[in-house]
Design a protein around this motif. Structure first.
Motif, mmCIF file in Angstrom:
data_model
loop_
_atom_site.group_PDB
_atom_site.id
_atom_site.type_symbol
_atom_site.label_atom_id
_atom_site.label_comp_id
_atom_site.label_asym_id
_atom_site.label_seq_id
_atom_site.Cartn_x
_atom_site.Cartn_y
_atom_site.Cartn_z
ATOM 1 N N VAL A 229 -52.161 -50.180 13.924
ATOM 2 C CA VAL A 229 -51.025 -51.023 14.307
ATOM 3 C C VAL A 229 -50.131 -50.304 15.324
ATOM 4 O O VAL A 229 -49.656 -50.908 16.282
ATOM 5 C CB VAL A 229 -50.228 -51.466 13.059
ATOM 6 C CG1 VAL A 229 -48.914 -52.121 13.439
ATOM 7 C CG2 VAL A 229 -51.068 -52.425 12.222
ATOM 8 N N SER A 230 -49.915 -48.999 15.133
ATOM 9 C CA SER A 230 -49.002 -48.272 16.029
ATOM 10 C C SER A 230 -49.661 -47.823 17.334
ATOM 11 O O SER A 230 -49.003 -47.744 18.366
ATOM 12 C CB SER A 230 -48.374 -47.078 15.318
ATOM 13 O OG SER A 230 -49.343 -46.108 15.031
ATOM 14 N N SER A 231 -50.945 -47.527 17.312
ATOM 15 C CA SER A 231 -51.688 -47.152 18.519
ATOM 16 C C SER A 231 -53.069 -47.773 18.397
ATOM 17 O O SER A 231 -53.852 -47.379 17.541
ATOM 18 C CB SER A 231 -51.818 -45.640 18.647
ATOM 19 O OG SER A 231 -52.726 -45.312 19.693
ATOM 20 N N ARG A 232 -53.359 -48.707 19.236
ATOM 21 C CA ARG A 232 -54.610 -49.455 19.128
ATOM 22 C C ARG A 232 -55.852 -48.603 19.428
ATOM 23 O O ARG A 232 -56.965 -49.018 19.129
ATOM 24 C CB ARG A 232 -54.570 -50.658 20.067
ATOM 25 C CG ARG A 232 -53.459 -51.644 19.685
ATOM 26 C CD ARG A 232 -53.501 -52.886 20.537
ATOM 27 N NE ARG A 232 -54.777 -53.548 20.347
ATOM 28 C CZ ARG A 232 -55.442 -54.192 21.306
ATOM 29 N NH1 ARG A 232 -54.960 -54.272 22.517
ATOM 30 N NH2 ARG A 232 -56.598 -54.766 21.047
ATOM 31 N N ASN A 233 -55.677 -47.423 20.004
ATOM 32 C CA ASN A 233 -56.813 -46.587 20.365
ATOM 33 C C ASN A 233 -57.618 -46.194 19.132
ATOM 34 O O ASN A 233 -57.052 -45.741 18.142
ATOM 35 C CB ASN A 233 -56.354 -45.304 21.063
ATOM 36 C CG ASN A 233 -55.666 -45.585 22.374
ATOM 37 O OD1 ASN A 233 -55.986 -46.550 23.050
ATOM 38 N ND2 ASN A 233 -54.718 -44.752 22.730
ATOM 39 N N ALA A 234 -58.927 -46.389 19.207
ATOM 40 C CA ALA A 234 -59.787 -46.046 18.078
ATOM 41 C C ALA A 234 -61.178 -45.692 18.579
ATOM 42 O O ALA A 234 -61.591 -46.124 19.655
ATOM 43 C CB ALA A 234 -59.867 -47.216 17.099
ATOM 44 N N ALA A 235 -61.871 -44.917 17.782
ATOM 45 C CA ALA A 235 -63.274 -44.606 18.043
ATOM 46 C C ALA A 235 -64.006 -44.606 16.704
ATOM 47 O O ALA A 235 -63.417 -44.264 15.673
ATOM 48 C CB ALA A 235 -63.418 -43.250 18.725
ATOM 49 N N LEU A 236 -65.242 -45.037 16.742
ATOM 50 C CA LEU A 236 -66.095 -44.988 15.550
ATOM 51 C C LEU A 236 -67.346 -44.207 15.890
ATOM 52 O O LEU A 236 -67.935 -44.407 16.956
ATOM 53 C CB LEU A 236 -66.511 -46.389 15.101
ATOM 54 C CG LEU A 236 -65.446 -47.163 14.372
ATOM 55 C CD1 LEU A 236 -64.956 -48.266 15.247
ATOM 56 C CD2 LEU A 236 -66.001 -47.703 13.097
ATOM 57 N N LEU A 237 -67.752 -43.359 14.974
ATOM 58 C CA LEU A 237 -69.014 -42.640 15.103
ATOM 59 C C LEU A 237 -69.985 -43.224 14.096
ATOM 60 O O LEU A 237 -69.717 -43.205 12.889
ATOM 61 C CB LEU A 237 -68.832 -41.146 14.832
ATOM 62 C CG LEU A 237 -70.124 -40.338 14.882
ATOM 63 C CD1 LEU A 237 -70.599 -40.202 16.327
ATOM 64 C CD2 LEU A 237 -69.939 -38.986 14.241
ATOM 65 N N VAL A 238 -71.076 -43.769 14.606
ATOM 66 C CA VAL A 238 -72.151 -44.283 13.760
ATOM 67 C C VAL A 238 -73.356 -43.400 14.029
ATOM 68 O O VAL A 238 -73.727 -43.195 15.182
ATOM 69 C CB VAL A 238 -72.492 -45.752 14.112
ATOM 70 C CG1 VAL A 238 -73.548 -46.291 13.171
ATOM 71 C CG2 VAL A 238 -71.244 -46.635 14.092
#
Length: 161
Positions: A73-82
């Motif tokens: 919510v506060s910082s939309r930046n995200a990464a996922l490691l699959v």
């Protein structure tokens, strides 16, 4: 007797179809490591995930009281490691991973939420009660870029925008 492979010490440009590898990892892997921005520091969480069929979004669910929810919510930046490490007990050369980079946000209840929730629960039927709980938020990450690594240092990039 099988000969031991040498682990490469330099990165090489890969040529795999990242969308194909994403589809396969979505089919075979239930979990991803989510990285979010926690007031300028990285924060990692294990999440159950599902990809949309068009590979433009990743879906996961989390209680609204969690740090990962507050971070999205506060910082939309995200990464996922699959990655495939749970299936590949043979070593680094057979393991592959995709880092999915994008912008996340909670999804409001409505037609879009219903469709995404159906996709998520199709992959994770055991989480149906959890996802429909009033305290659970459905999060969608709009994918910007995917980086696939195989054979330890073979790197392929797919820009999704």
């Amino acid at each position: 007797m099988k000969q031991k492979e040498t682990i490469p010490s330099t990165t090489k440009k890969g040529s795999v179809s990242v969308p194909d590898r994403l589809r396969e990892l979505d089919r075979t892997e239930d979990f991803a490591v989510l990285a979010t921005d926690d007031q300028g520091m990285p924060y990692a969480s294990l999440v159950s995930f599902a990809l949309t069929p068009d590979l433009k979004q990743v879906i996961f669910a989390t209680p609204r009281g969690t740090r990962k929810y507050k971070n999205i919510v506060s910082s939309r930046n995200a990464a996922l490691l699959v990655d495939s490490r749970s299936r590949k007990k043979k070593g680094l050369m057979e393991t592959e991973a995709v880092t999915i980079i994008g912008n996340g946000s909670p999804v409001r209840k409505g037609r879009m939420w219903d469709g995404l929730a159906a996709m998520f629960t199709k992959k994770h039927p055991d989480l149906e009660e959890f996802i429909y709980s009033p305290s659970t938020a459905l999060i969608v990450i709009d994918i910007i870029r995917c980086i696939h690594v195989s054979r330890f240092q073979m790197v392929s990039v797919w820009d999704c925008t």
